[in-house]
Design a protein around this motif. Structure first.
Motif, PDB file in Angstrom:
ATOM      1  N   VAL A 437      -1.549   6.565   4.881  1.00 30.33           N
ATOM      2  CA  VAL A 437      -2.959   6.956   5.615  1.00 30.33           C
ATOM      3  C   VAL A 437      -4.031   7.060   4.509  1.00 30.33           C
ATOM      4  O   VAL A 437      -4.988   6.198   4.761  1.00 30.33           O
ATOM      5  N   TYR A 438      -3.630   7.620   3.519  1.00 34.54           N
ATOM      6  CA  TYR A 438      -4.823   7.846   2.330  1.00 34.54           C
ATOM      7  C   TYR A 438      -4.936   6.345   1.579  1.00 34.54           C
ATOM      8  O   TYR A 438      -6.112   6.038   1.270  1.00 34.54           O
ATOM      9  N   ALA A 439      -3.873   5.504   1.517  1.00 38.02           N
ATOM     10  CA  ALA A 439      -4.134   4.271   1.086  1.00 38.02           C
ATOM     11  C   ALA A 439      -5.258   3.269   1.814  1.00 38.02           C
ATOM     12  O   ALA A 439      -5.895   2.562   1.427  1.00 38.02           O
ATOM     13  N   THR A 440      -4.827   3.500   3.275  1.00 40.30           N
ATOM     14  CA  THR A 440      -5.934   2.862   4.023  1.00 40.30           C
ATOM     15  C   THR A 440      -7.418   3.058   3.795  1.00 40.30           C
ATOM     16  O   THR A 440      -8.230   2.496   4.019  1.00 40.30           O
ATOM     17  N   ALA A 494      -4.762  15.003   7.223  1.00 38.69           N
ATOM     18  CA  ALA A 494      -4.279  13.796   7.319  1.00 38.69           C
ATOM     19  C   ALA A 494      -4.336  12.960   8.582  1.00 38.69           C
ATOM     20  O   ALA A 494      -4.578  11.893   8.643  1.00 38.69           O
ATOM     21  N   VAL A 495      -4.407  13.899   9.751  1.00 37.14           N
ATOM     22  CA  VAL A 495      -4.678  13.379  10.969  1.00 37.14           C
ATOM     23  C   VAL A 495      -6.025  13.131  11.325  1.00 37.14           C
ATOM     24  O   VAL A 495      -6.344  12.008  11.809  1.00 37.14           O
ATOM     25  N   ARG A 496      -6.886  13.907  10.755  1.00 37.68           N
ATOM     26  CA  ARG A 496      -8.353  13.584  10.706  1.00 37.68           C
ATOM     27  C   ARG A 496      -8.690  12.469  10.189  1.00 37.68           C
ATOM     28  O   ARG A 496      -9.603  11.507  10.720  1.00 37.68           O
ATOM     29  N   LEU A 497      -8.078  12.107   8.934  1.00 36.05           N
ATOM     30  CA  LEU A 497      -8.668  10.752   8.217  1.00 36.05           C
ATOM     31  C   LEU A 497      -7.787   9.570   9.065  1.00 36.05           C
ATOM     32  O   LEU A 497      -8.501   8.658   9.011  1.00 36.05           O
ATOM     33  N   SER A 498      -6.713   9.836   9.564  1.00 38.87           N
ATOM     34  CA  SER A 498      -6.047   8.559  10.115  1.00 38.87           C
ATOM     35  C   SER A 498      -7.062   8.348  11.460  1.00 38.87           C
ATOM     36  O   SER A 498      -7.007   7.043  11.846  1.00 38.87           O
ATOM     37  N   GLU A 499      -7.596   9.226  12.157  1.00 36.73           N
ATOM     38  CA  GLU A 499      -8.409   9.031  13.295  1.00 36.73           C
ATOM     39  C   GLU A 499      -9.733   8.348  12.805  1.00 36.73           C
ATOM     40  O   GLU A 499     -10.160   7.630  13.513  1.00 36.73           O
ATOM     41  N   ALA A 500     -10.053   8.754  11.512  1.00 41.58           N
ATOM     42  CA  ALA A 500     -11.437   8.216  11.155  1.00 41.58           C
ATOM     43  C   ALA A 500     -11.253   6.872  10.766  1.00 41.58           C
ATOM     44  O   ALA A 500     -12.193   6.095  11.103  1.00 41.58           O
ATOM     45  N   VAL A 501     -10.181   6.204  10.123  1.00 40.45           N
ATOM     46  CA  VAL A 501     -10.059   4.910   9.636  1.00 40.45           C
ATOM     47  C   VAL A 501      -9.540   4.230  10.686  1.00 40.45           C
ATOM     48  O   VAL A 501      -9.669   2.801  10.562  1.00 40.45           O
ATOM     49  N   GLY A 502      -8.980   4.612  11.783  1.00 41.07           N
ATOM     50  CA  GLY A 502      -8.325   3.900  12.766  1.00 41.07           C
ATOM     51  C   GLY A 502      -6.767   3.673  12.640  1.00 41.07           C
ATOM     52  O   GLY A 502      -6.552   3.229  11.721  1.00 41.07           O
ATOM     53  N   ARG A 503      -5.908   4.226  13.774  1.00 45.43           N
ATOM     54  CA  ARG A 503      -4.812   4.047  13.420  1.00 45.43           C
ATOM     55  C   ARG A 503      -4.310   2.596  13.491  1.00 45.43           C
ATOM     56  O   ARG A 503      -3.039   2.407  12.728  1.00 45.43           O
ATOM     57  N   GLU A 504      -4.796   1.660  13.920  1.00 39.92           N
ATOM     58  CA  GLU A 504      -4.483   0.316  13.902  1.00 39.92           C
ATOM     59  C   GLU A 504      -4.607  -0.138  12.505  1.00 39.92           C
ATOM     60  O   GLU A 504      -3.624  -0.883  11.960  1.00 39.92           O
ATOM     61  N   ASN A 505      -5.473   0.291  11.824  1.00 39.50           N
ATOM     62  CA  ASN A 505      -5.701   0.095  10.487  1.00 39.50           C
ATOM     63  C   ASN A 505      -4.511   0.607   9.639  1.00 39.50           C
ATOM     64  O   ASN A 505      -3.906   0.079   8.588  1.00 39.50           O
ATOM     65  N   VAL A 506      -4.156   1.798   9.808  1.00 32.65           N
ATOM     66  CA  VAL A 506      -3.009   2.524   9.198  1.00 32.65           C
ATOM     67  C   VAL A 506      -1.662   1.590   9.401  1.00 32.65           C
ATOM     68  O   VAL A 506      -1.035   1.457   8.715  1.00 32.65           O
ATOM     69  N   ARG A 507      -1.637   1.237  10.729  1.00 30.19           N
ATOM     70  CA  ARG A 507      -0.372   0.455  10.802  1.00 30.19           C
ATOM     71  C   ARG A 507      -0.198  -0.727  10.029  1.00 30.19           C
ATOM     72  O   ARG A 507       0.759  -1.363   9.695  1.00 30.19           O
ATOM     73  N   ILE A 508      -1.481  -1.473   9.945  1.00 28.43           N
ATOM     74  CA  ILE A 508      -1.602  -2.752   9.190  1.00 28.43           C
ATOM     75  C   ILE A 508      -1.326  -2.505   7.811  1.00 28.43           C
ATOM     76  O   ILE A 508      -0.364  -3.168   7.130  1.00 28.43           O
ATOM     77  N   VAL A 509      -1.955  -1.418   7.131  1.00 29.41           N
ATOM     78  CA  VAL A 509      -1.546  -1.079   5.838  1.00 29.41           C
ATOM     79  C   VAL A 509      -0.042  -0.745   5.447  1.00 29.41           C
ATOM     80  O   VAL A 509       0.559  -1.298   4.800  1.00 29.41           O
ATOM     81  N   ALA A 520       4.509   4.568  15.391  1.00 29.85           N
ATOM     82  CA  ALA A 520       4.143   5.264  16.548  1.00 29.85           C
ATOM     83  C   ALA A 520       2.597   4.855  17.178  1.00 29.85           C
ATOM     84  O   ALA A 520       1.822   4.353  16.122  1.00 29.85           O
ATOM     85  N   GLU A 521       2.383   5.052  18.229  1.00 26.89           N
ATOM     86  CA  GLU A 521       1.050   4.621  18.791  1.00 26.89           C
ATOM     87  C   GLU A 521      -0.056   6.011  18.785  1.00 26.89           C
ATOM     88  O   GLU A 521      -1.440   5.518  18.472  1.00 26.89           O
ATOM     89  N   GLY A 522       0.364   7.119  18.918  1.00 25.52           N
ATOM     90  CA  GLY A 522      -0.254   8.022  18.939  1.00 25.52           C
ATOM     91  C   GLY A 522      -0.938   8.549  17.636  1.00 25.52           C
ATOM     92  O   GLY A 522      -0.787   8.069  16.679  1.00 25.52           O
ATOM     93  N   PRO A 523      -1.765   9.693  17.707  1.00 32.73           N
ATOM     94  CA  PRO A 523      -2.311  10.314  16.390  1.00 32.73           C
ATOM     95  C   PRO A 523      -1.116  10.851  15.356  1.00 32.73           C
ATOM     96  O   PRO A 523      -1.431  11.092  14.140  1.00 32.73           O
ATOM     97  N   ALA A 524      -0.126  11.250  15.989  1.00 32.93           N
ATOM     98  CA  ALA A 524       1.053  11.679  15.180  1.00 32.93           C
ATOM     99  C   ALA A 524       1.612  10.875  14.268  1.00 32.93           C
ATOM    100  O   ALA A 524       2.316  11.229  13.170  1.00 32.93           O
ATOM    101  N   ILE A 525       1.162   9.407  14.194  1.00 30.75           N
ATOM    102  CA  ILE A 525       1.656   8.410  13.133  1.00 30.75           C
ATOM    103  C   ILE A 525       1.229   9.067  11.717  1.00 30.75           C
ATOM    104  O   ILE A 525       2.089   8.759  10.731  1.00 30.75           O
ATOM    105  N   ALA A 526       0.133   9.786  11.676  1.00 31.78           N
ATOM    106  CA  ALA A 526      -0.336  10.215  10.285  1.00 31.78           C
ATOM    107  C   ALA A 526       0.860  11.181   9.702  1.00 31.78           C
ATOM    108  O   ALA A 526       0.733  11.398   8.510  1.00 31.78           O
TER     109      ALA A 526
END
Length: 545
Positions: A437-440, A494-509, A520-526
């Motif tokens: 998440v932080y790498a994203t 971590a959840v706030r940052l994931s929502e800020a950068v976008g979950r889809e971007n997190v999945r890509i990274v 996972a698709e929801g905010p708990a992915i972080a």
């Protein structure tokens, strides 16, 4: 004087003609010579006994007439069958390697063998060039009259039937009394090649070849007689030495000698030869890699047979008993079983599981690190885990370039084909996912010193309602930097940052680091609710390095 005539002797010519019958000329018959006939003997017994004897003689004549004709017919049919098989038998060289698939030899990073997979052949050996100790051990164990019989041993068959009946089995169940020639015929499956369209697997094919029906025994005997007529005794023994299964995937004595002792079958000692010959009765049970002591005890029995049949002197036999065969360092270590299984599962099929050739694969395994990993796991379960616990663990050691140096897939270390928790077990990644998440964020231009809010957070998830993540400490630190939030593994930032950068971007990274499976698709992915294997997580972290 002149009137008197001397009586003349009868001329010899007169004797040629019989005297004329006439007055006084009839031949005289001596009254004492009368024709006499011997009185006829009466048959013994009454009419009933005479009839029974006549009937028995008639039955015997009929049986004899049928028996010799039937015997002659059977003999002719057997000769024809032997002749047919004789013509169908190929040259000996074509019968030595009967595997449908090849083998895989796995080397560590120093080119040392640490594991074998598939049916190991090892190379062709010859009865004339193989170690004489091995040749003598096989003959002494399996067929001591091998060089004297014609392919079948009536004495051996009768003895086997007697033993089977005495042990409460059927006459053909258990001991077979088969000669080496008959066993070779069985190993050749009576000339029937493996056909994947006919048999579901090689195991089913071999089981079919080993069936012990009466008809199968008859065909086996005919095939053995044809082999005796076609090949020399040493040729038949060569076939046997190359085709016999000797446990641990070893096909033939050359492969077994290399597998267990790290040397050729031409160089084995009397003790090693006895251990190899002892495997023939039950290869898996007596394999030294399964139970060395049991295998050594079995070898002691073979040494006794060799001494009894004068293949070893009393001194040689005593020396072999005092210094029994032991495994080579590679076979004794039996290390890297999980690693080897992983290579076989992850490699190309044509090069691993379905190879038709013998291949060698050089890997990145470091035996020193592998031993350290195994010892560490043993220490944990011996000293830190309660007795009787069903807990499990797995270890993967990987260098920064992604090379796997060691792998342990469970509590049992000496395994092959077991469930590998390092590569097969899916577990939630938890906080181990947060670095991605932080790498994203860093990928999108964030700084490690940028601030995040660590305060109560509630998100509304469509179809699920409100979701409020919490920190493990259930405390809130307020403003924290990205670096501090990751260091303390705080959940809410971590959840706030994931929502800020976008979950889809997190999945890509995450996918770029090798974690792209079913995230996972929801905010708990972080918070690492997605599952991954240990080797995937270790590989992802190696990518960070």
């Amino acid at each position: 004087m002149a009137g008197t005539r001397k009586p003349t002797k009868q001329l010899v010519a007169d004797n040629r003609y019989p005297k004329r019958r006439g007055a006084g000329g009839a031949p005289k018959v001596s009254a004492s010579k009368k024709t006499s006939r011997s009185p006829k003997q009466k048959p013994k017994g009454n009419m009933i006994t005479r009839f029974i004897k006549w009937l028995l003689r008639l039955i015997w004549k009929l049986i004899w007439a049928v028996l010799w004709r039937t015997g002659l017919t059977i003999a002719l049919l057997v000769c024809l069958a032997i002749g047919y098989v004789w013509f169908s038998l190929p040259p000996v060289g074509e019968l030595l390697d009967g595997r449908a698939r090849g083998s895989v030899t796995l080397l560590d990073y120093q080119d040392e063998i640490f594991a074998w997979r598939g049916d190991q052949f090892g190379g062709v050996i010859n009865a004339k060039t193989v170690s004489p100790h091995l040749k003598n051990a096989v003959v002494a164990t399996e067929d001591k009259r091998f060089y004297r019989h014609f392919g079948l041993s009536p004495r051996g068959i009768a003895s086997a039937v007697r033993i089977n009946l005495s042990e409460g089995r059927g006459p053909l169940s258990g001991h077979g009394g088969s000669t080496i020639t008959q066993q070779s015929a069985k190993l050749l499956c009576l000339g029937v090649p493996y056909d994947q369209n006919r048999w579901a697997s090689e195991r089913a094919y071999e089981a079919d070849c080993r069936q012990g029906s009466l008809w199968r025994k008859v065909k086996e005997a005919i095939y053995a007689l044809a082999m005796e007529a076609k090949y020399s005794k040493d040729d038949i023994l060569t076939i046997y030495l190359n085709r016999a299964f000797l446990g641990a995937g070893a096909r033939g004595f050359e492969a077994a000698a290399q597998r267990y002792f790290g040397r050729s079958a031409a160089d084995v000692s009397p003790a090693e030869a006895a251990m190899l010959a002892g495997l023939l009765v039950a290869p898996t049970r007596y394999a030294p890699t399964n139970n060395l002591t049991r295998s050594q005890n079995r070898a002691g029995v073979i040494i006794g047979l060799m001494e009894e049949q004068s293949y070893l002197s009393a001194q040689e036999a005593a020396a072999a008993r005092q210094k029994p065969a032991v495994l080579s360092p590679a076979a004794e270590a039996n290390a890297g079983g999980y690693f080897a299984d992983w290579v076989m599962e992850s490699g190309p099929l044509f090069f691993t599981r379905n190879t038709t050739e013998d291949v060698k694969i050089k890997t990145t395994l470091d035996p020193t690190i592998q031993r350290a990993a195994e010892e560490a796991l043993e220490y944990v379960f011996k000293d830190l885990v309660k007795t009787g616990s069903e807990a499990q663990a797995a270890i993967v050691v990987m260098s920064a370039d992604g090379a796997v140096r060691a792998m342990v897939g469970g509590r049992k270390l000496k395994v092959s084909g077991a469930f590998n928790r390092a590569t097969q077990a899916l577990r939630q990644t938890g906080s181990a996912f947060k670095p991605f998440v932080y790498a994203t964020a860093l990928e999108l231009g964030y700084s490690p010193l940028d601030m995040l809010e660590d305060s109560p957070l509630t998100l509304t998830i469509p179809g699920s309602g409100d979701w409020s993540p919490k920190n493990y400490s259930e405390e809130f630190l307020g403003q924290v930097t990205l670096s501090e939030a990751l260091t303390k593994s705080l959940n809410i930032p971590a959840v706030r940052l994931s929502e800020a950068v976008g979950r889809e971007n997190v999945r890509i990274v995450a996918a770029d680091f090798g974690l792209g499976t079913d995230l996972a698709e929801g905010p708990a992915i972080a918070l690492g609710v997605s599952e991954a294997t240990l080797i995937d997580m270790v590989g992802a972290y190696a990518g960070i390095l």
